[in-house]
Every structure is written in structure tokens, then in C-alpha cells.
Enzyme design. Structure first.
Site, PDB file in Angstrom:
ATOM      1  N   ASN A  37       0.830  -1.204   0.000  1.00 41.28           N
ATOM      2  CA  ASN A  37       0.000   0.000   0.000  1.00 41.28           C
ATOM      3  C   ASN A  37       0.867   1.258   0.000  1.00 41.28           C
ATOM      4  OD1 ASN A  37       0.609  -0.867   2.654  1.00 41.28           O
ATOM      5  ND2 ASN A  37      -1.119   0.210   3.544  1.00 41.28           N
ATOM      6  N   GLU A  39       0.264   5.164   0.729  1.00 39.88           N
ATOM      7  CA  GLU A  39      -0.676   6.178   1.217  1.00 39.88           C
ATOM      8  C   GLU A  39      -0.269   7.568   0.752  1.00 39.88           C
ATOM      9  OE1 GLU A  39      -1.169   5.550   5.455  1.00 39.88           O
ATOM     10  OE2 GLU A  39      -2.303   3.702   5.087  1.00 39.88           O
ATOM     11  N   CYS A  48      -4.035   0.649  -2.685  1.00 37.15           N
ATOM     12  CA  CYS A  48      -3.950  -0.594  -1.911  1.00 37.15           C
ATOM     13  C   CYS A  48      -2.885  -1.519  -2.490  1.00 37.15           C
ATOM     14  CB  CYS A  48      -5.287  -1.327  -1.930  1.00 37.15           C
ATOM     15  SG  CYS A  48      -6.597  -0.520  -0.988  1.00 37.15           S
ATOM     16  N   GLU A  50      -3.020  -4.691  -3.201  1.00 34.94           N
ATOM     17  CA  GLU A  50      -3.489  -5.586  -4.270  1.00 34.94           C
ATOM     18  C   GLU A  50      -3.496  -4.873  -5.615  1.00 34.94           C
ATOM     19  OE1 GLU A  50      -4.840  -4.807  -1.381  1.00 34.94           O
ATOM     20  OE2 GLU A  50      -6.422  -6.181  -0.831  1.00 34.94           O
ATOM     21  N   CYS A  81     -10.204  -5.203   0.056  1.00 35.10           N
ATOM     22  CA  CYS A  81     -11.366  -4.314   0.124  1.00 35.10           C
ATOM     23  C   CYS A  81     -12.212  -4.502  -1.135  1.00 35.10           C
ATOM     24  CB  CYS A  81     -10.929  -2.858   0.289  1.00 35.10           C
ATOM     25  SG  CYS A  81     -10.261  -2.105  -1.210  1.00 35.10           S
ATOM     26  N   CYS A  84     -10.652  -3.359  -4.437  1.00 35.49           N
ATOM     27  CA  CYS A  84      -9.609  -4.272  -4.948  1.00 35.49           C
ATOM     28  C   CYS A  84     -10.231  -5.531  -5.530  1.00 35.49           C
ATOM     29  CB  CYS A  84      -8.610  -4.618  -3.845  1.00 35.49           C
ATOM     30  SG  CYS A  84      -7.506  -3.243  -3.493  1.00 35.49           S
TER      31      CYS A  84
HETATM   32  N1  THU Z   1      -5.380  -1.505   2.322  1.00 36.67           N
HETATM   33  C1  THU Z   1      -4.814  -2.320   1.385  1.00 36.67           C
HETATM   34  O1  THU Z   1      -3.651  -2.138   1.004  1.00 36.67           O
HETATM   35  N2  THU Z   1      -5.567  -3.307   0.856  1.00 36.67           N
HETATM   36  C2  THU Z   1      -6.868  -3.550   1.195  1.00 36.67           C
HETATM   37  O2  THU Z   1      -7.513  -4.395   0.587  1.00 36.67           O
HETATM   38  C3  THU Z   1      -7.471  -2.840   2.315  1.00 36.67           C
HETATM   39  C4  THU Z   1      -6.746  -1.638   2.768  1.00 36.67           C
HETATM   40  C5  THU Z   1      -4.590  -0.427   2.898  1.00 36.67           C
HETATM   41  C6  THU Z   1      -5.050   0.948   2.493  1.00 36.67           C
HETATM   42  C7  THU Z   1      -4.541   1.794   3.636  1.00 36.67           C
HETATM   43  O3  THU Z   1      -3.220   2.203   3.329  1.00 36.67           O
HETATM   44  C8  THU Z   1      -4.509   0.860   4.826  1.00 36.67           C
HETATM   45  O4  THU Z   1      -4.659  -0.450   4.293  1.00 36.67           O
HETATM   46  C9  THU Z   1      -5.592   1.122   5.842  1.00 36.67           C
HETATM   47  O5  THU Z   1      -6.819   1.182   5.247  1.00 36.67           O
END
Ligand code: THU
Length: 129
Positions: A37, A39, A48, A50, A81, A84
Site C-alpha cells: 500500500n 498512502e 492498496c 493488491e 477491500c 480491490c
Molecule cells: N489496504 C490495502 O492495502 N488493501 C486492502 O484491501 C485494504 C486496505 C490499505 C489501504 C490503507 O493504506 C490501509 O490499508 C488502511 O486502510
């Protein structure tokens, strides 16, 4: 695959949530594509793990995904999520998804179990049959 996901999670850029995620996609070719991920101060721009992995695979010409391993933070299992799942379903609606918790237990699901009514366009119809 879990080890690939664990390794790439170390590269996660998650200063806002503190929740680091690593993903690894196995392509039909046998190659593995990893993503973490990423941010952003403008939170909604976060990518994300994925989707980062999927973008690497597609950019490398790999469109058939066999399996995805996902490693999050904390004690529990991290599942992809909804956004994704939708992106992964574009290429692999029956993708095998493996997630692991801190204790090292694994859970396996097909993408279609996690997103049973995926949105898809009927391309034939759009192309006039
Ligand atoms: N996140 C992912 O990388 N993949 C997901 O499927 C769910 C959320 C990350 C996004 C964010 O940086 C952190 O998790 C908290 O939401």
C-alpha cells in the site's frame, strides 16, 4: 506466496494509518508480482497493495492471475477491500485468495465467494453482439 507478500509489506508506505499491507500475485506464466500500500496526505489517493501488485502484473503483460496472497497488520486476517476485489475480478473472477493472520494461520477463498455479484459489462452487447 505468503513469504513474497510478507517481504513486500516491509516497503509499505503507511504513515497515516500505520497499517502495512503486502500482496503477491502469481501469474499463469509462473512469475510473481508484488505490491504494497502507498498512502498519501490526501487520504483518498491511497493505493492498496493488491492494486499495486495488479498494476505491476498488467504492466508486464501478465493478464491471467492464478492466486493472490495478502498479508496485513494486526492480529487478524486481512481481506481485500471491495474496490480491490472489483479490480482483480476484471482479470480473474475466480482468483484464489490466501490471507494469513499474525499467528500464521491461513484462509483461502475464491474471489467470487468474497464478491459474488461482481459488476461486469457485457462487452459483446456493447460491441453490437
Ligand atoms: N489496504 C490495502 O492495502 N488493501 C486492502 O484491501 C485494504 C486496505 C490499505 C489501504 C490503507 O493504506 C490501509 O490499508 C488502511 O486502510
Amino acid at each position: 506466496m505468503i513469504e513474497y507478500a510478507r517481504a513486500v509489506r516491509n516497503h509499505a508506505y503507511a504513515p497515516y494509518s500505520g497499517f502495512k499491507v503486502g500482496a503477491a500475485i502469481l501469474g499463469r506464466s509462473g512469475r510473481v508480482y508484488t505490491g504494497c500500500n502507498v498512502e498519501n496526505a490526501s487520504y483518498g489517493l491511497t493505493i492498496c497493495a493488491e492494486r499495486a501488485a495488479a498494476a505491476r502484473a498488467i504492466s508486464d503483460g501478465e493478464r491471467e492471475f492464478v492466486c493472490l496472497a495478502l498479508v496485513g497488520s494486526g492480529e487478524g486476517f486481512t481481506y481485500p477491500c471491495g474496490a480491490c476485489l472489483q479490480v482483480l475480478a476484471e482479470f480473474a473472477p475466480r482468483l484464489n485468495i490466501i490471507t494469513v493472520n499474525k499467528a500464521g494461520q491461513t484462509r483461502k477463498n475464491l474471489l467470487e465467494e468474497l464478491l459474488p455479484q461482481v459488476f461486469a459489462l457485457n462487452r459483446e452487447e456493447f460491441n453490437g453482439g
